[in-house]
Design a protein around this motif. Sequence first.
Motif, PDB file in Angstrom:
ATOM      1  N   ASP A  46       0.992  -1.148   0.083  1.00 30.57           N
ATOM      2  CA  ASP A  46       0.152  -0.012   0.109  1.00 30.57           C
ATOM      3  C   ASP A  46       0.959   1.351  -0.070  1.00 30.57           C
ATOM      4  O   ASP A  46       2.178   0.994   0.050  1.00 30.57           O
ATOM      5  N   PRO A  47       0.291   2.584   0.009  1.00 35.31           N
ATOM      6  CA  PRO A  47       1.088   3.537  -0.242  1.00 35.31           C
ATOM      7  C   PRO A  47       2.052   3.854   1.190  1.00 35.31           C
ATOM      8  O   PRO A  47       3.174   4.429   1.041  1.00 35.31           O
ATOM      9  N   GLU A  48       1.764   3.148   2.244  1.00 38.06           N
ATOM     10  CA  GLU A  48       2.616   3.088   3.587  1.00 38.06           C
ATOM     11  C   GLU A  48       3.852   2.230   3.259  1.00 38.06           C
ATOM     12  O   GLU A  48       4.501   2.105   4.173  1.00 38.06           O
ATOM     13  N   GLY A  49       3.749   1.171   2.498  1.00 34.62           N
ATOM     14  CA  GLY A  49       4.712   0.289   2.368  1.00 34.62           C
ATOM     15  C   GLY A  49       4.303  -1.121   2.976  1.00 34.62           C
ATOM     16  O   GLY A  49       5.129  -1.999   2.958  1.00 34.62           O
ATOM     17  N   MET A  50       3.184  -1.079   3.323  1.00 36.96           N
ATOM     18  CA  MET A  50       2.821  -2.373   4.130  1.00 36.96           C
ATOM     19  C   MET A  50       2.224  -3.461   2.732  1.00 36.96           C
ATOM     20  O   MET A  50       1.743  -2.950   1.967  1.00 36.96           O
ATOM     21  N   PRO A  51       2.609  -4.616   3.130  1.00 32.05           N
ATOM     22  CA  PRO A  51       2.256  -5.542   1.888  1.00 32.05           C
ATOM     23  C   PRO A  51       0.659  -5.552   2.096  1.00 32.05           C
ATOM     24  O   PRO A  51      -0.127  -5.600   2.955  1.00 32.05           O
ATOM     25  N   THR A  52       0.114  -5.974   0.719  1.00 31.53           N
ATOM     26  CA  THR A  52      -1.332  -5.894   0.362  1.00 31.53           C
ATOM     27  C   THR A  52      -1.745  -7.243   0.625  1.00 31.53           C
ATOM     28  O   THR A  52      -2.880  -7.415   0.827  1.00 31.53           O
ATOM     29  N   ASP A  53      -1.110  -8.263   0.116  1.00 36.61           N
ATOM     30  CA  ASP A  53      -1.413  -9.715   0.104  1.00 36.61           C
ATOM     31  C   ASP A  53      -1.492  -9.854   1.422  1.00 36.61           C
ATOM     32  O   ASP A  53      -0.560 -10.180   2.444  1.00 36.61           O
ATOM     33  N   PRO A  54      -2.725 -10.670   1.720  1.00 35.53           N
ATOM     34  CA  PRO A  54      -2.906 -11.270   3.300  1.00 35.53           C
ATOM     35  C   PRO A  54      -1.963 -12.351   3.799  1.00 35.53           C
ATOM     36  O   PRO A  54      -1.332 -12.231   4.591  1.00 35.53           O
ATOM     37  N   LYS A  55      -1.503 -12.947   2.727  1.00 34.60           N
ATOM     38  CA  LYS A  55      -0.442 -14.035   3.170  1.00 34.60           C
ATOM     39  C   LYS A  55       1.016 -13.441   3.380  1.00 34.60           C
ATOM     40  O   LYS A  55       1.724 -13.898   4.294  1.00 34.60           O
ATOM     41  N   VAL A  56       1.373 -12.463   2.671  1.00 31.28           N
ATOM     42  CA  VAL A  56       2.524 -11.885   2.635  1.00 31.28           C
ATOM     43  C   VAL A  56       2.493 -11.114   4.050  1.00 31.28           C
ATOM     44  O   VAL A  56       3.358 -11.060   4.680  1.00 31.28           O
ATOM     45  N   SER A  57       1.478 -10.379   4.104  1.00 29.38           N
ATOM     46  CA  SER A  57       1.279  -9.714   5.478  1.00 29.38           C
ATOM     47  C   SER A  57       1.504 -10.417   6.618  1.00 29.38           C
ATOM     48  O   SER A  57       1.905 -10.197   7.831  1.00 29.38           O
ATOM     49  N   ALA A  58       0.670 -11.717   6.617  1.00 30.26           N
ATOM     50  CA  ALA A  58       0.808 -12.657   7.681  1.00 30.26           C
ATOM     51  C   ALA A  58       2.331 -13.035   7.883  1.00 30.26           C
ATOM     52  O   ALA A  58       2.773 -13.316   8.933  1.00 30.26           O
ATOM     53  N   ALA A  59       2.997 -13.407   7.002  1.00 30.94           N
ATOM     54  CA  ALA A  59       4.200 -13.703   7.062  1.00 30.94           C
ATOM     55  C   ALA A  59       5.188 -12.749   7.640  1.00 30.94           C
ATOM     56  O   ALA A  59       5.888 -13.112   8.614  1.00 30.94           O
ATOM     57  N   PHE A  60       5.179 -11.538   7.350  1.00 33.32           N
ATOM     58  CA  PHE A  60       5.767 -10.429   7.788  1.00 33.32           C
ATOM     59  C   PHE A  60       5.337 -10.271   9.406  1.00 33.32           C
ATOM     60  O   PHE A  60       6.400 -10.138  10.423  1.00 33.32           O
ATOM     61  N   ARG A  61       4.294 -10.326   9.758  1.00 35.15           N
ATOM     62  CA  ARG A  61       3.648 -10.291  11.180  1.00 35.15           C
ATOM     63  C   ARG A  61       4.382 -11.483  12.180  1.00 35.15           C
ATOM     64  O   ARG A  61       4.782 -11.248  13.136  1.00 35.15           O
ATOM     65  N   ASP A  62       4.019 -12.609  11.582  1.00 35.89           N
ATOM     66  CA  ASP A  62       4.660 -13.740  12.127  1.00 35.89           C
ATOM     67  C   ASP A  62       6.099 -13.794  12.178  1.00 35.89           C
ATOM     68  O   ASP A  62       6.740 -14.288  13.414  1.00 35.89           O
ATOM     69  N   ALA A  63       6.679 -13.598  11.220  1.00 29.46           N
ATOM     70  CA  ALA A  63       8.298 -13.335  11.465  1.00 29.46           C
ATOM     71  C   ALA A  63       8.632 -12.470  12.468  1.00 29.46           C
ATOM     72  O   ALA A  63       9.675 -12.829  13.206  1.00 29.46           O
ATOM     73  N   THR A  64       8.032 -11.287  12.523  1.00 27.17           N
ATOM     74  CA  THR A  64       8.221 -10.170  13.467  1.00 27.17           C
ATOM     75  C   THR A  64       7.878 -10.752  15.041  1.00 27.17           C
ATOM     76  O   THR A  64       8.771 -10.543  15.868  1.00 27.17           O
ATOM     77  N   CYS A  65       6.876 -11.272  15.112  1.00 25.88           N
ATOM     78  CA  CYS A  65       6.476 -12.215  16.438  1.00 25.88           C
ATOM     79  C   CYS A  65       7.686 -13.218  16.941  1.00 25.88           C
ATOM     80  O   CYS A  65       7.999 -13.326  17.969  1.00 25.88           O
ATOM     81  N   ALA A  66       7.705 -13.981  16.039  1.00 25.65           N
ATOM     82  CA  ALA A  66       8.769 -15.024  16.333  1.00 25.65           C
ATOM     83  C   ALA A  66      10.255 -14.701  16.877  1.00 25.65           C
ATOM     84  O   ALA A  66      10.738 -15.097  17.625  1.00 25.65           O
ATOM     85  N   GLN A  67      10.436 -13.408  16.138  1.00 27.83           N
ATOM     86  CA  GLN A  67      11.957 -12.798  16.441  1.00 27.83           C
ATOM     87  C   GLN A  67      11.851 -12.238  17.889  1.00 27.83           C
ATOM     88  O   GLN A  67      12.549 -12.546  18.473  1.00 27.83           O
ATOM     89  N   VAL A  68      10.973 -11.581  18.108  1.00 24.33           N
ATOM     90  CA  VAL A  68      10.698 -11.053  19.433  1.00 24.33           C
ATOM     91  C   VAL A  68      10.789 -12.009  20.482  1.00 24.33           C
ATOM     92  O   VAL A  68      11.184 -11.987  21.561  1.00 24.33           O
ATOM     93  N   ALA A  69       9.813 -13.276  20.130  1.00 25.25           N
ATOM     94  CA  ALA A  69       9.661 -14.284  21.163  1.00 25.25           C
ATOM     95  C   ALA A  69      11.075 -15.104  21.366  1.00 25.25           C
ATOM     96  O   ALA A  69      11.516 -15.099  22.484  1.00 25.25           O
ATOM     97  N   ALA A  70      11.831 -15.139  20.293  1.00 26.28           N
ATOM     98  CA  ALA A  70      13.085 -15.551  20.242  1.00 26.28           C
ATOM     99  C   ALA A  70      14.297 -14.798  21.280  1.00 26.28           C
ATOM    100  O   ALA A  70      14.816 -15.195  22.159  1.00 26.28           O
ATOM    101  N   TRP A  71      14.074 -13.693  21.013  1.00 21.08           N
ATOM    102  CA  TRP A  71      14.573 -12.481  21.706  1.00 21.08           C
ATOM    103  C   TRP A  71      14.537 -12.600  23.270  1.00 21.08           C
ATOM    104  O   TRP A  71      15.305 -12.712  24.181  1.00 21.08           O
TER     105      TRP A  71
END
Length: 143
Positions: A46-71
């Motif tokens: 989208d214009p802000e740079g967020m993924p528009t495909d729900p599957k891609v958006s979910a991957a970014f969200r999940d990868a971010t959460c997994a990284q925080v959980a690992a830290w």
Amino acid sequence: MIIYATSAELQEWIGEATLPPKAASFLRSASLMVRTETMTAVYATDPEGMPTDPKVSAAFRDATCAQVAAWDGMGIDPSSAGVPSAAPVRSKKLGSGGVEYDTSVNSSVTAFQAKKEAANNLCAESWMILQQAGLMPGGVQRG
């Protein structure tokens, strides 16, 4: 700055009632790391740079959460590059004072180096989430 996951999403990911200390800061750092690692990936935004495909958006969200959980699970604060400023306290005395620092393997140079690497690199789970979504080098391109 784009942040790919909310505190509520992180809380759902880790499955605990309370968030890690500095959760907002960790989400920001993890989002920056995920964005950097996927810099060459091709996906619609989208214009802000967020993924528009729900599957891609979910991957970014999940990868971010997994990284925080690992830290959080490794006791790493990415803002300190993963390296604590002092060895942990092993024991204390009340009478006559005294503090003893832990210089065991957990406080060794090897442990400090491992924490530094973990603070500055995606954890395996985050990498696999992004790779399976076709966002990492060598990923599958659909369509």
